[in-house]
Write a protein that holds these residues in place. Structure first.
Motif, PDB file in Angstrom:
ATOM      1  N   PHE A  75      73.948  20.114  20.409  1.00  0.00           N
ATOM      2  CA  PHE A  75      73.526  21.208  19.535  1.00  0.00           C
ATOM      3  C   PHE A  75      74.416  22.429  19.724  1.00  0.00           C
ATOM      4  O   PHE A  75      74.844  23.061  18.748  1.00  0.00           O
ATOM      5  CB  PHE A  75      72.063  21.553  19.810  1.00  0.00           C
ATOM      6  CG  PHE A  75      71.554  22.698  19.006  1.00  0.00           C
ATOM      7  CD1 PHE A  75      71.294  22.548  17.661  1.00  0.00           C
ATOM      8  CD2 PHE A  75      71.346  23.926  19.600  1.00  0.00           C
ATOM      9  CE1 PHE A  75      70.837  23.607  16.908  1.00  0.00           C
ATOM     10  CE2 PHE A  75      70.881  24.990  18.866  1.00  0.00           C
ATOM     11  CZ  PHE A  75      70.626  24.828  17.508  1.00  0.00           C
ATOM     12  N   LEU A  76      74.704  22.791  20.980  1.00  0.00           N
ATOM     13  CA  LEU A  76      75.564  23.940  21.241  1.00  0.00           C
ATOM     14  C   LEU A  76      76.975  23.712  20.729  1.00  0.00           C
ATOM     15  O   LEU A  76      77.616  24.629  20.203  1.00  0.00           O
ATOM     16  CB  LEU A  76      75.574  24.265  22.732  1.00  0.00           C
ATOM     17  CG  LEU A  76      74.258  24.795  23.292  1.00  0.00           C
ATOM     18  CD1 LEU A  76      74.357  24.965  24.805  1.00  0.00           C
ATOM     19  CD2 LEU A  76      73.847  26.085  22.618  1.00  0.00           C
ATOM     20  N   LEU A  77      77.469  22.491  20.851  1.00  0.00           N
ATOM     21  CA  LEU A  77      78.785  22.159  20.317  1.00  0.00           C
ATOM     22  C   LEU A  77      78.791  22.278  18.797  1.00  0.00           C
ATOM     23  O   LEU A  77      79.735  22.816  18.214  1.00  0.00           O
ATOM     24  CB  LEU A  77      79.182  20.745  20.747  1.00  0.00           C
ATOM     25  CG  LEU A  77      80.550  20.259  20.284  1.00  0.00           C
ATOM     26  CD1 LEU A  77      81.641  21.087  20.934  1.00  0.00           C
ATOM     27  CD2 LEU A  77      80.715  18.791  20.622  1.00  0.00           C
ATOM     28  N   PHE A  78      77.732  21.815  18.151  1.00  0.00           N
ATOM     29  CA  PHE A  78      77.613  21.916  16.704  1.00  0.00           C
ATOM     30  C   PHE A  78      77.618  23.374  16.252  1.00  0.00           C
ATOM     31  O   PHE A  78      78.322  23.744  15.297  1.00  0.00           O
ATOM     32  CB  PHE A  78      76.335  21.212  16.238  1.00  0.00           C
ATOM     33  CG  PHE A  78      76.078  21.316  14.767  1.00  0.00           C
ATOM     34  CD1 PHE A  78      76.860  20.614  13.867  1.00  0.00           C
ATOM     35  CD2 PHE A  78      75.055  22.116  14.290  1.00  0.00           C
ATOM     36  CE1 PHE A  78      76.627  20.707  12.507  1.00  0.00           C
ATOM     37  CE2 PHE A  78      74.809  22.219  12.935  1.00  0.00           C
ATOM     38  CZ  PHE A  78      75.603  21.509  12.035  1.00  0.00           C
ATOM     39  N   ARG A 138      64.733  12.604  29.900  1.00  0.00           N
ATOM     40  CA  ARG A 138      65.915  12.238  30.659  1.00  0.00           C
ATOM     41  C   ARG A 138      67.217  12.625  29.963  1.00  0.00           C
ATOM     42  O   ARG A 138      68.114  13.169  30.572  1.00  0.00           O
ATOM     43  CB  ARG A 138      65.898  10.744  30.936  1.00  0.00           C
ATOM     44  CG  ARG A 138      66.928  10.317  31.926  1.00  0.00           C
ATOM     45  CD  ARG A 138      66.772   8.888  32.309  1.00  0.00           C
ATOM     46  NE  ARG A 138      65.340   8.536  32.406  1.00  0.00           N
ATOM     47  CZ  ARG A 138      64.888   7.322  32.537  1.00  0.00           C
ATOM     48  NH1 ARG A 138      65.723   6.326  32.562  1.00  0.00           N
ATOM     49  NH2 ARG A 138      63.605   7.071  32.626  1.00  0.00           N
ATOM     50  N   GLY A 139      67.380  12.406  28.663  1.00  0.00           N
ATOM     51  CA  GLY A 139      68.645  12.665  27.988  1.00  0.00           C
ATOM     52  C   GLY A 139      68.684  13.974  27.227  1.00  0.00           C
ATOM     53  O   GLY A 139      69.548  14.183  26.382  1.00  0.00           O
ATOM     54  N   SER A 140      67.786  14.888  27.533  1.00  0.00           N
ATOM     55  CA  SER A 140      67.689  16.113  26.740  1.00  0.00           C
ATOM     56  C   SER A 140      68.886  17.045  26.940  1.00  0.00           C
ATOM     57  O   SER A 140      69.213  17.823  26.042  1.00  0.00           O
ATOM     58  CB  SER A 140      66.398  16.850  27.051  1.00  0.00           C
ATOM     59  OG  SER A 140      66.360  17.221  28.406  1.00  0.00           O
ATOM     60  N   LEU A 141      69.552  16.975  28.079  1.00  0.00           N
ATOM     61  CA  LEU A 141      70.723  17.838  28.286  1.00  0.00           C
ATOM     62  C   LEU A 141      71.855  17.463  27.342  1.00  0.00           C
ATOM     63  O   LEU A 141      72.594  18.338  26.882  1.00  0.00           O
ATOM     64  CB  LEU A 141      71.186  17.762  29.734  1.00  0.00           C
ATOM     65  CG  LEU A 141      70.325  18.526  30.733  1.00  0.00           C
ATOM     66  CD1 LEU A 141      70.862  18.345  32.140  1.00  0.00           C
ATOM     67  CD2 LEU A 141      70.234  19.987  30.378  1.00  0.00           C
ATOM     68  N   PHE A 142      72.001  16.177  27.036  1.00  0.00           N
ATOM     69  CA  PHE A 142      73.038  15.763  26.093  1.00  0.00           C
ATOM     70  C   PHE A 142      72.730  16.261  24.688  1.00  0.00           C
ATOM     71  O   PHE A 142      73.632  16.649  23.945  1.00  0.00           O
ATOM     72  CB  PHE A 142      73.187  14.239  26.093  1.00  0.00           C
ATOM     73  CG  PHE A 142      73.694  13.702  27.397  1.00  0.00           C
ATOM     74  CD1 PHE A 142      74.961  14.014  27.855  1.00  0.00           C
ATOM     75  CD2 PHE A 142      72.894  12.889  28.177  1.00  0.00           C
ATOM     76  CE1 PHE A 142      75.432  13.532  29.057  1.00  0.00           C
ATOM     77  CE2 PHE A 142      73.346  12.390  29.376  1.00  0.00           C
ATOM     78  CZ  PHE A 142      74.624  12.717  29.824  1.00  0.00           C
ATOM     79  N   ILE A 143      71.469  16.274  24.331  1.00  0.00           N
ATOM     80  CA  ILE A 143      71.075  16.792  23.018  1.00  0.00           C
ATOM     81  C   ILE A 143      71.344  18.287  22.950  1.00  0.00           C
ATOM     82  O   ILE A 143      71.861  18.792  21.944  1.00  0.00           O
ATOM     83  CB  ILE A 143      69.593  16.468  22.742  1.00  0.00           C
ATOM     84  CG1 ILE A 143      69.419  14.957  22.613  1.00  0.00           C
ATOM     85  CG2 ILE A 143      69.098  17.185  21.497  1.00  0.00           C
ATOM     86  CD1 ILE A 143      67.991  14.500  22.547  1.00  0.00           C
ATOM     87  N   LEU A 144      71.034  19.013  24.010  1.00  0.00           N
ATOM     88  CA  LEU A 144      71.316  20.441  24.055  1.00  0.00           C
ATOM     89  C   LEU A 144      72.814  20.709  23.967  1.00  0.00           C
ATOM     90  O   LEU A 144      73.254  21.596  23.224  1.00  0.00           O
ATOM     91  CB  LEU A 144      70.751  21.062  25.333  1.00  0.00           C
ATOM     92  CG  LEU A 144      71.043  22.538  25.557  1.00  0.00           C
ATOM     93  CD1 LEU A 144      70.403  23.372  24.461  1.00  0.00           C
ATOM     94  CD2 LEU A 144      70.581  22.969  26.928  1.00  0.00           C
ATOM     95  N   ALA A 145      73.610  19.941  24.699  1.00  0.00           N
ATOM     96  CA  ALA A 145      75.066  20.109  24.655  1.00  0.00           C
ATOM     97  C   ALA A 145      75.603  19.817  23.255  1.00  0.00           C
ATOM     98  O   ALA A 145      76.472  20.536  22.759  1.00  0.00           O
ATOM     99  CB  ALA A 145      75.736  19.201  25.686  1.00  0.00           C
TER     100      ALA A 145
END
Length: 61
Positions: A46-49, A37-44
């Motif tokens: 990571f990309l921000l990092f 469910r919350g994997s898009l926030f983790i991807l975002a």
């Protein structure tokens, strides 16, 4: 460099591979919605990092 048969094989392989991946994803869609469910926030995040690291590298260079 490549023969016509190799190009045809590569084309069929890519199309068939993508079709199988789409079929598999649609088959497991309920599980993806439940467990990831919350994997898009983790991807975002990571990309921000990675973007911040790139900016720091560019700024310090």
């Amino acid at each position: 460099m490549f023969t016509d048969g190799q190009y045809i094989f590569a084309g069929f392989f890519v199309v068939l591979f993508i079709a199988i991946m789409i079929f598999s994803y649609r088959k497991d869609l309920k599980l993806h919605k439940k467990y990831y469910r919350g994997s898009l926030f983790i991807l975002a995040g990571f990309l921000l990092f990675v973007a911040i690291l790139f900016l720091i590298k560019t700024y310090l260079h």
